[in-house]
Design a protein around this motif. Sequence first.
Motif, PDB file in Angstrom:
ATOM      1  N   MET A 131     -55.711 -64.397  -6.702  1.00  0.00           N
ATOM      2  CA  MET A 131     -56.573 -65.465  -6.189  1.00  0.00           C
ATOM      3  C   MET A 131     -57.833 -65.620  -7.036  1.00  0.00           C
ATOM      4  O   MET A 131     -58.288 -66.733  -7.284  1.00  0.00           O
ATOM      5  CB  MET A 131     -56.915 -65.183  -4.713  1.00  0.00           C
ATOM      6  N   ILE A 132     -58.374 -64.516  -7.517  1.00  0.00           N
ATOM      7  CA  ILE A 132     -59.543 -64.575  -8.404  1.00  0.00           C
ATOM      8  C   ILE A 132     -59.146 -65.192  -9.741  1.00  0.00           C
ATOM      9  O   ILE A 132     -59.819 -66.088 -10.251  1.00  0.00           O
ATOM     10  CB  ILE A 132     -60.167 -63.177  -8.582  1.00  0.00           C
ATOM     11  N   ASP A 133     -58.024 -64.716 -10.302  1.00  0.00           N
ATOM     12  CA  ASP A 133     -57.558 -65.241 -11.591  1.00  0.00           C
ATOM     13  C   ASP A 133     -57.218 -66.724 -11.513  1.00  0.00           C
ATOM     14  O   ASP A 133     -57.316 -67.438 -12.515  1.00  0.00           O
ATOM     15  CB  ASP A 133     -56.334 -64.460 -12.075  1.00  0.00           C
ATOM     16  N   ALA A 134     -56.834 -67.198 -10.336  1.00  0.00           N
ATOM     17  CA  ALA A 134     -56.500 -68.615 -10.152  1.00  0.00           C
ATOM     18  C   ALA A 134     -57.743 -69.490 -10.053  1.00  0.00           C
ATOM     19  O   ALA A 134     -57.637 -70.710  -9.984  1.00  0.00           O
ATOM     20  CB  ALA A 134     -55.633 -68.788  -8.907  1.00  0.00           C
ATOM     21  N   GLY A 135     -58.930 -68.863 -10.025  1.00  0.00           N
ATOM     22  CA  GLY A 135     -60.167 -69.629 -10.045  1.00  0.00           C
ATOM     23  C   GLY A 135     -60.868 -69.791  -8.712  1.00  0.00           C
ATOM     24  O   GLY A 135     -61.774 -70.616  -8.590  1.00  0.00           O
ATOM     25  N   SER A 136     -60.493 -69.006  -7.716  1.00  0.00           N
ATOM     26  CA  SER A 136     -61.176 -69.085  -6.424  1.00  0.00           C
ATOM     27  C   SER A 136     -62.660 -68.791  -6.608  1.00  0.00           C
ATOM     28  O   SER A 136     -63.044 -67.917  -7.372  1.00  0.00           O
ATOM     29  CB  SER A 136     -60.586 -68.070  -5.440  1.00  0.00           C
ATOM     30  N   ASP A 137     -63.493 -69.534  -5.893  1.00  0.00           N
ATOM     31  CA  ASP A 137     -64.943 -69.325  -5.945  1.00  0.00           C
ATOM     32  C   ASP A 137     -65.385 -68.222  -4.999  1.00  0.00           C
ATOM     33  O   ASP A 137     -66.477 -67.671  -5.121  1.00  0.00           O
ATOM     34  CB  ASP A 137     -65.669 -70.623  -5.605  1.00  0.00           C
ATOM     35  N   GLY A 138     -64.566 -67.906  -4.049  1.00  0.00           N
ATOM     36  CA  GLY A 138     -64.829 -66.857  -3.071  1.00  0.00           C
ATOM     37  C   GLY A 138     -63.555 -66.640  -2.284  1.00  0.00           C
ATOM     38  O   GLY A 138     -62.597 -67.407  -2.409  1.00  0.00           O
ATOM     39  N   LEU A 139     -63.515 -65.602  -1.473  1.00  0.00           N
ATOM     40  CA  LEU A 139     -62.330 -65.297  -0.672  1.00  0.00           C
ATOM     41  C   LEU A 139     -62.733 -65.001   0.759  1.00  0.00           C
ATOM     42  O   LEU A 139     -63.797 -64.438   1.010  1.00  0.00           O
ATOM     43  CB  LEU A 139     -61.601 -64.075  -1.237  1.00  0.00           C
ATOM     44  N   CYS A 140     -61.873 -65.360   1.683  1.00  0.00           N
ATOM     45  CA  CYS A 140     -62.061 -65.025   3.092  1.00  0.00           C
ATOM     46  C   CYS A 140     -61.043 -63.944   3.432  1.00  0.00           C
ATOM     47  O   CYS A 140     -59.839 -64.157   3.282  1.00  0.00           O
ATOM     48  CB  CYS A 140     -61.823 -66.244   3.976  1.00  0.00           C
ATOM     49  N   ILE A 141     -61.521 -62.784   3.837  1.00  0.00           N
ATOM     50  CA  ILE A 141     -60.603 -61.724   4.249  1.00  0.00           C
ATOM     51  C   ILE A 141     -60.718 -61.546   5.751  1.00  0.00           C
ATOM     52  O   ILE A 141     -61.773 -61.751   6.337  1.00  0.00           O
ATOM     53  CB  ILE A 141     -60.863 -60.399   3.503  1.00  0.00           C
ATOM     54  N   LEU A 142     -59.607 -61.182   6.357  1.00  0.00           N
ATOM     55  CA  LEU A 142     -59.537 -60.960   7.802  1.00  0.00           C
ATOM     56  C   LEU A 142     -60.085 -62.154   8.574  1.00  0.00           C
ATOM     57  O   LEU A 142     -60.819 -62.011   9.548  1.00  0.00           O
ATOM     58  CB  LEU A 142     -60.279 -59.666   8.177  1.00  0.00           C
ATOM     59  N   ALA A 143     -59.711 -63.332   8.143  1.00  0.00           N
ATOM     60  CA  ALA A 143     -60.166 -64.557   8.793  1.00  0.00           C
ATOM     61  C   ALA A 143     -59.343 -64.836  10.048  1.00  0.00           C
ATOM     62  O   ALA A 143     -58.322 -64.204  10.292  1.00  0.00           O
ATOM     63  CB  ALA A 143     -60.056 -65.730   7.817  1.00  0.00           C
ATOM     64  N   ASN A 144     -59.777 -65.800  10.812  1.00  0.00           N
ATOM     65  CA  ASN A 144     -59.069 -66.160  12.036  1.00  0.00           C
ATOM     66  C   ASN A 144     -57.660 -66.669  11.779  1.00  0.00           C
ATOM     67  O   ASN A 144     -56.858 -66.746  12.690  1.00  0.00           O
ATOM     68  CB  ASN A 144     -59.850 -67.221  12.814  1.00  0.00           C
ATOM     69  N   PHE A 145     -57.358 -67.013  10.534  1.00  0.00           N
ATOM     70  CA  PHE A 145     -56.034 -67.527  10.202  1.00  0.00           C
ATOM     71  C   PHE A 145     -55.102 -66.433   9.715  1.00  0.00           C
ATOM     72  O   PHE A 145     -53.956 -66.696   9.423  1.00  0.00           O
ATOM     73  CB  PHE A 145     -56.145 -68.606   9.117  1.00  0.00           C
ATOM     74  N   SER A 146     -55.566 -65.213   9.588  1.00  0.00           N
ATOM     75  CA  SER A 146     -54.729 -64.146   9.049  1.00  0.00           C
ATOM     76  C   SER A 146     -54.217 -63.256  10.177  1.00  0.00           C
ATOM     77  O   SER A 146     -54.368 -63.561  11.353  1.00  0.00           O
ATOM     78  CB  SER A 146     -55.510 -63.331   8.017  1.00  0.00           C
ATOM     79  N   GLU A 147     -53.640 -62.149   9.783  1.00  0.00           N
ATOM     80  CA  GLU A 147     -53.023 -61.220  10.736  1.00  0.00           C
ATOM     81  C   GLU A 147     -54.031 -60.284  11.381  1.00  0.00           C
ATOM     82  O   GLU A 147     -53.652 -59.341  12.052  1.00  0.00           O
ATOM     83  CB  GLU A 147     -51.954 -60.387  10.008  1.00  0.00           C
ATOM     84  N   GLN A 148     -55.311 -60.526  11.188  1.00  0.00           N
ATOM     85  CA  GLN A 148     -56.325 -59.566  11.627  1.00  0.00           C
ATOM     86  C   GLN A 148     -56.258 -59.233  13.109  1.00  0.00           C
ATOM     87  O   GLN A 148     -56.619 -58.146  13.512  1.00  0.00           O
ATOM     88  CB  GLN A 148     -57.725 -60.046  11.232  1.00  0.00           C
ATOM     89  N   PHE A 149     -55.757 -60.142  13.936  1.00  0.00           N
ATOM     90  CA  PHE A 149     -55.699 -59.859  15.374  1.00  0.00           C
ATOM     91  C   PHE A 149     -54.570 -58.894  15.720  1.00  0.00           C
ATOM     92  O   PHE A 149     -54.551 -58.323  16.799  1.00  0.00           O
ATOM     93  CB  PHE A 149     -55.540 -61.156  16.166  1.00  0.00           C
ATOM     94  N   LEU A 150     -53.612 -58.726  14.803  1.00  0.00           N
ATOM     95  CA  LEU A 150     -52.499 -57.815  15.045  1.00  0.00           C
ATOM     96  C   LEU A 150     -52.753 -56.419  14.489  1.00  0.00           C
ATOM     97  O   LEU A 150     -51.982 -55.510  14.748  1.00  0.00           O
ATOM     98  CB  LEU A 150     -51.216 -58.380  14.415  1.00  0.00           C
ATOM     99  N   LEU A 151     -53.820 -56.265  13.732  1.00  0.00           N
ATOM    100  CA  LEU A 151     -54.130 -54.985  13.111  1.00  0.00           C
ATOM    101  C   LEU A 151     -54.974 -54.104  14.025  1.00  0.00           C
ATOM    102  O   LEU A 151     -55.785 -54.600  14.805  1.00  0.00           O
ATOM    103  CB  LEU A 151     -54.898 -55.207  11.803  1.00  0.00           C
ATOM    104  N   ARG A 152     -54.765 -52.806  13.893  1.00  0.00           N
ATOM    105  CA  ARG A 152     -55.634 -51.851  14.594  1.00  0.00           C
ATOM    106  C   ARG A 152     -56.980 -51.808  13.879  1.00  0.00           C
ATOM    107  O   ARG A 152     -57.102 -52.219  12.722  1.00  0.00           O
ATOM    108  CB  ARG A 152     -54.994 -50.456  14.595  1.00  0.00           C
ATOM    109  N   ASP A 153     -57.988 -51.303  14.543  1.00  0.00           N
ATOM    110  CA  ASP A 153     -59.330 -51.212  13.942  1.00  0.00           C
ATOM    111  C   ASP A 153     -59.292 -50.479  12.607  1.00  0.00           C
ATOM    112  O   ASP A 153     -59.921 -50.909  11.639  1.00  0.00           O
ATOM    113  CB  ASP A 153     -60.305 -50.502  14.882  1.00  0.00           C
TER     114      ASP A 153
END
Length: 77
Positions: free
Chosen positions: A41-63
């Motif tokens: 994603m960085i190499d593709a030119g992203s200006d920033g990244l969102c990790i563990l966003a509301n659109f990802s699997e973060q709600f299914l992960l343990r702390d």
Amino acid sequence: MPAAGSSSTRPYRGVFPVAPTIFDDSGRLDLEGQKRAIDFMIDAGSDGLCILANFSEQFLLRDEEREAVMTTVLEHV
């Protein structure tokens, strides 16, 4: 208070994709795969990244898993 025009007062601009959470074939976190996805994603030119966003699997992960993803990505970049 930051001076007018400082980086903390400017709006974000550019592309900020939601990074996927990477799992192995057994359903466990694949942290090396996570790093490769971030690199792509960085190499593709992203200006920033969102990790563990509301659109990802973060709600299914343990702390502990969310902590592992966050720490891995932040230390990697």
